[in-house]
Enzyme design. Structure first.
Site, short mmCIF file in Angstrom:
data_model
loop_
_atom_site.label_atom_id
_atom_site.label_comp_id
_atom_site.label_asym_id
_atom_site.label_seq_id
_atom_site.Cartn_x
_atom_site.Cartn_y
_atom_site.Cartn_z
N GLU A 59 -4.27 -8.92 -0.22
CA GLU A 59 -4.81 -8.68 1.22
C GLU A 59 -6.40 -8.66 0.95
O GLU A 59 -7.03 -7.83 0.14
CB GLU A 59 -4.08 -7.41 1.51
CG GLU A 59 -4.41 -7.27 3.21
CD GLU A 59 -3.83 -6.13 3.83
OE1 GLU A 59 -2.37 -6.00 3.34
OE2 GLU A 59 -4.26 -5.34 4.52
N GLU A 67 0.86 -1.19 0.14
CA GLU A 67 -0.03 -0.03 0.03
C GLU A 67 0.67 1.21 -0.09
O GLU A 67 0.73 2.20 0.74
CB GLU A 67 -0.97 0.07 1.17
CG GLU A 67 -1.91 -1.25 1.17
CD GLU A 67 -2.84 -1.32 2.26
OE1 GLU A 67 -2.78 -0.58 3.19
OE2 GLU A 67 -3.82 -2.13 2.19
#
Length: 816
Positions: free
Chosen positions: A509, A432
């Protein structure tokens, strides 16, 4: 000193030669015919919590410092307190600055050796001195590294002083609990001047079939003699029984530079392939001879396998299609904190394996080397992840401050250290990352991918991305990623072949579903998303900081477990997923702030007790018969209770209350569970799963009486007397019929007789304020946990648990 069999080296000596630090003076391990010596350097340390600038000096008096073994995490020893919070994310335990010192001697017989100190990880900002000389600094808390001590050492009876300063004071520097200190293993390595370099071999399998495998080995040899040398290298592949299956010899190898790389190639006939079901391991022994004298011997693990990520069909291993069924794991070990313990990691992996998990993402940093050893041995696919941030910070004091100076070294060291593990299938360069939203992401992604590719071209490079609109994602636009990993937003997965044509894709994820073990809020058939579009903040939650154990709560950015798995299981182009997370972890207690201090995301809680959703995955990811019904059956009379069942290998489930049928339920469409809405009355729930009309499994849940006694169950009763082995003891509060009391919260006190200690206690409740290092723990929803650690003396260990108003329990362990 105990002897450690490092995964990369073969240690040719008998364990009996090394008994203690004192024996270092005269031990035969230093004899010239012993080419490589590796010693655990875990004992004899002194520790001080606080800053003591003069502690680097040899003359400093540390006699009043605490004696302890390594690995060590000082944060986990502290008390939870709001004073320790810089944000709500790090776990509310103390950080600060700490010092470690160790005094040792080296015999004169080792004077011509190259002597190194190796650290697997120090959190963080370590500074290390030997005899007052600064060896170096290392900001990143997850990197493994070494320093050469040779030129600064004193030999014979003179003492040497190693001093380590650890600075974890600047907060916040992470989005989760990190621990503090020398939390991974340390070893002393002694080699001849001519030896295989640190992480100095690289093994690949260019071609593999069931009939033959080609094995390629590159060996980096360090020549510290300061003159040209001629050597001979003999490398042998051994099977699991130690039988040689292939040997290659390189003669008259010229060493002229500091480092020389030598390539060798082998053919292995009828190889046994490494897989998640049968993780077969070979090893390569590389021996170096100079003037016909053995000067070094080095071990490299070898797993022979081949794999492929395909844009249309997903992932295959050894030619067989399979889904990557993974979880994300942070590095903490619950009540043990960050301090590495092999048995603690093994227990985590055993529980995940039994659930059907076959893959781990090391979120979001390089793991302990022993963790990868275990994954090699147990059969897990690993996404090895380097960073949670690049230059753009996520926390005020995080690794972004060290990025320019250290990212290249840290990434290179991770790849060199880990690239021989057959369990590693994917390199992840980030999670991220904020640079995905601007053009700096293109430049940095290309640089990082290039660093990896210079060291290993056999595995794909990925980065876990949040932005799945191609034009907006600059990391994707770099063109440097071999495999696209996307976090959350499962609604977009079906369109990925169009959105990202000809790109292999996985869900790096998923989830962020929220549960507290054995806490149930009803009704259960509506999904509650915390944050955007749902409860705005913790004030809309429960006053006891709990989340419902039905799979119907999630963070606003995520999904329930069922929502994502339903999508991925039917999309062949999705190579697999990594669920956030396998276990609850310290820190990041979304959706609640303090006094919640650990996460709610785990499939298992912090103590390692399965939440109900564990059985959802077991029913979907394994071939073992599963029938799991919940919740418990102690409720106010007349209450409407939702009863869920996870099951497999059956067509239907019938539920009975006090022998009266409540009806048959069948999964339809893409359902993953069935449900009955039942008016509570005391008694017994019984579920029967059937296939073709024939019973498969039966499960009963009964109304329980008042708590009367304690039950102790150990995961293992025979342990190693090595000072590190663990027994995890589940503590159940039962009624007089032996049923678990679902709301029991008794204070349990533990005592030990024999050679063992209480290494930690827990109950899995995310807002418990009790310390982990204690001899007591309250039960939570009927259960708590005691972790017993052996000493180095072989003897019985007697564990006793008592509580006011309950019949106590005693359990006996054997330490050998």
């Amino acid at each position: 000193m105990s002897v450690m069999s490092n995964r990369h080296h073969i240690v040719r000596r008998q364990i009996g030669l090394i008994c203690s630090l004192m024996s270092l003076l005269t031990s035969p391990i230093f004899a010239q015919n012993n080419p490589r010596t590796i010693l655990d350097f875990d004992k004899g340390w002194r520790f001080y919590l606080g800053d003591e600038p003069k502690a680097k000096d040899v003359a400093f008096n540390d006699s009043d410092w605490r004696k302890l073994p390594l690995p060590h995490d000082w944060s986990i020893e502290g008390q939870f307190s709001e004073q320790h919070l810089s944000t709500t994310q790090e776990g509310a335990l103390p950080t600060g600055i700490g010092w470690y010192r160790k005094v040792f001697t080296v015999p004169i017989s080792a004077k011509n050796k190259a002597i190194f100190i190796e650290f697997d990880g120090i959190y963080r900002n370590s500074e290390i001195w030997i005899n007052g000389h600064l060896l170096g600094i290392r900001p990143y808390g997850y990197s493994s590294f070494r320093y050469e001590l040779s030129k600064y050492l004193k030999f014979g009876s003179e003492k040497n002083t190693l001093a380590v300063r650890v600075d974890n004071a600047a907060q916040p520097n992470s989005r989760w609990y990190t621990g503090s200190g020398i939390y991974r293993n340390v070893r002393l390595v002694m080699t001849s001047p001519i030896a295989v370099n640190q992480w100095g071999t690289f093994v690949t399998t260019p071609t593999v079939s069931n009939q033959k495998a080609t094995v390629s080995l590159q060996t980096s040899i360090r020549n510290a003699t300061r003159k040209s040398q001629t050597i001979r290298i003999v490398s042998t592949i051994l099977d699991t029984f130690g039988k040689a299956v292939a040997t290659q010899t390189a003669t008259s190898v010229q060493l002229k530079d500091t480092l020389t790389i030598v390539s060798q190639q082998f053919d292995v006939s009828n190889p046994l392939l490494w897989s998640v079901e049968k993780p077969y391991l070979y090893k390569i022994i590389t021996q170096i001879y100079s003037q016909n004298q053995l000067v070094d011997s080095y071990e490299t693990p070898l797993g022979i396998r081949y794999f492929h990520f395909d844009p249309a069909t997903g992932f295959s291993l050894n030619g067989q299609p399979m889904k990557i069924l993974g979880v994300c794991l942070h590095h903490d070990l619950g009540a043990l904190g960050a301090a590495v313990n092999r048995r603690a990691m093994q227990r985590q992996l055993e529980l995940l394996k039994a659930m059907g998990c076959n893959a781990i993402r090391t979120a979001h940093n390089p793991p302990a080397p022993e963790f990868l050893d275990l994954c090699d041995e147990m059969g897990f696919i690993i996404m090895d992840e380097a960073f949670d941030m690049w230059k753009k910070k996520k926390s005020k004091q995080d690794y972004g401050l060290s990025w320019d100076a250290w990212h290249k070294t840290d990434l290179e060291d991770m790849v060199r250290r880990d690239r021989n593990h057959p369990s590693i299938f994917i390199w992840s360069i980030g999670n991220e990352i904020r640079e995905q939203f601007d053009s700096t992401g293109i430049t940095i992604t290309k640089e990082l991918a290039s660093i990896v590719k210079k060291l290993d071209t056999t595995r794909p490079v990925t980065s876990a991305l949040t932005e799945n609109i191609p034009d907006k994602n600059f990391i994707y636009r770099s063109g440097a990623l071999d495999l696209l990993g996307f976090n959350y937003k499962h609604e977009a997965y079906a369109d990925f072949p169009k959105t990202f044509p000809n790109q292999a894709v996985l869900a790096s994820e998923t989830g962020s579903s929220l549960q507290t073990r054995r806490h149930y809020d009803m009704p259960s058939d509506s999904v509650r998303m915390w944050g955007k579009g749902g409860p705005a903040n913790f004030k809309d939650g429960n006053p006891d900081w709990t989340a419902s154990a039905y799979d119907n709560e999630a963070a606003y950015w995520g999904s329930t477990h069922e929502q994502t798995w339903k999508v991925i299981k039917k999309l062949p182009h999705m190579a697999g997923l990594f669920v956030w997370t396998g276990f609850d972890y310290l820190g990041e207690p979304h959706p609640y702030p303090w006094p919640a201090r650990s996460s709610y995301f785990g499939i298992l809680d912090l103590a390692g007790f399965p939440k109900d959703v564990y059985y959802l995955y077991q029913s979907e990811w394994t071939n073992k018969p599963v029938l799991h019904i919940f919740p418990h059956w102690n409720w106010p009379k007349g209450k409407t209770v939702d009863v869920w069942a996870y099951y497999n290998q059956a067509d239907e489930v019938e539920l009975f209350l006090n022998d009266k049928s409540l009806g048959v339920r069948k999964k339809t469409g893409d359902d993953l569970h069935v449900m009955w809405r039942v008016t509570y009355e005391p008694g017994t729930l019984k579920a029967i799963s059937r296939k073709g009309g024939k019973p498969v499994l039966t499960q009963t849940i009964s109304t329980v009486g008042k708590p009367t006694k304690i039950q102790l169950i150990a995961d293992r009763t025979t342990l190693k007397a090595d000072g590190k082995d663990l027994a995890y003891i589940t503590v159940n509060v039962l009624d007089d019929q032996g049923n678990l009391v679902p709301d029991a919260n008794h204070l349990i006190t533990f005592s030990i007789q024999g050679e063992g200690i209480i290494a930690g206690v827990d109950n899995g409740y995310q807002a418990s304020m009790e310390p982990f290092k204690a001899n007591y723990r309250k039960a939570y929803n009927g259960k708590c946990l005691a972790i017993i650690q052996t000493s180095e003396k072989a003897r019985k260990i007697r564990v006793k648990a008592t509580s006011e108003g309950l019949q106590g329990a005693v359990l006996e362990l054997i330490s050998r």
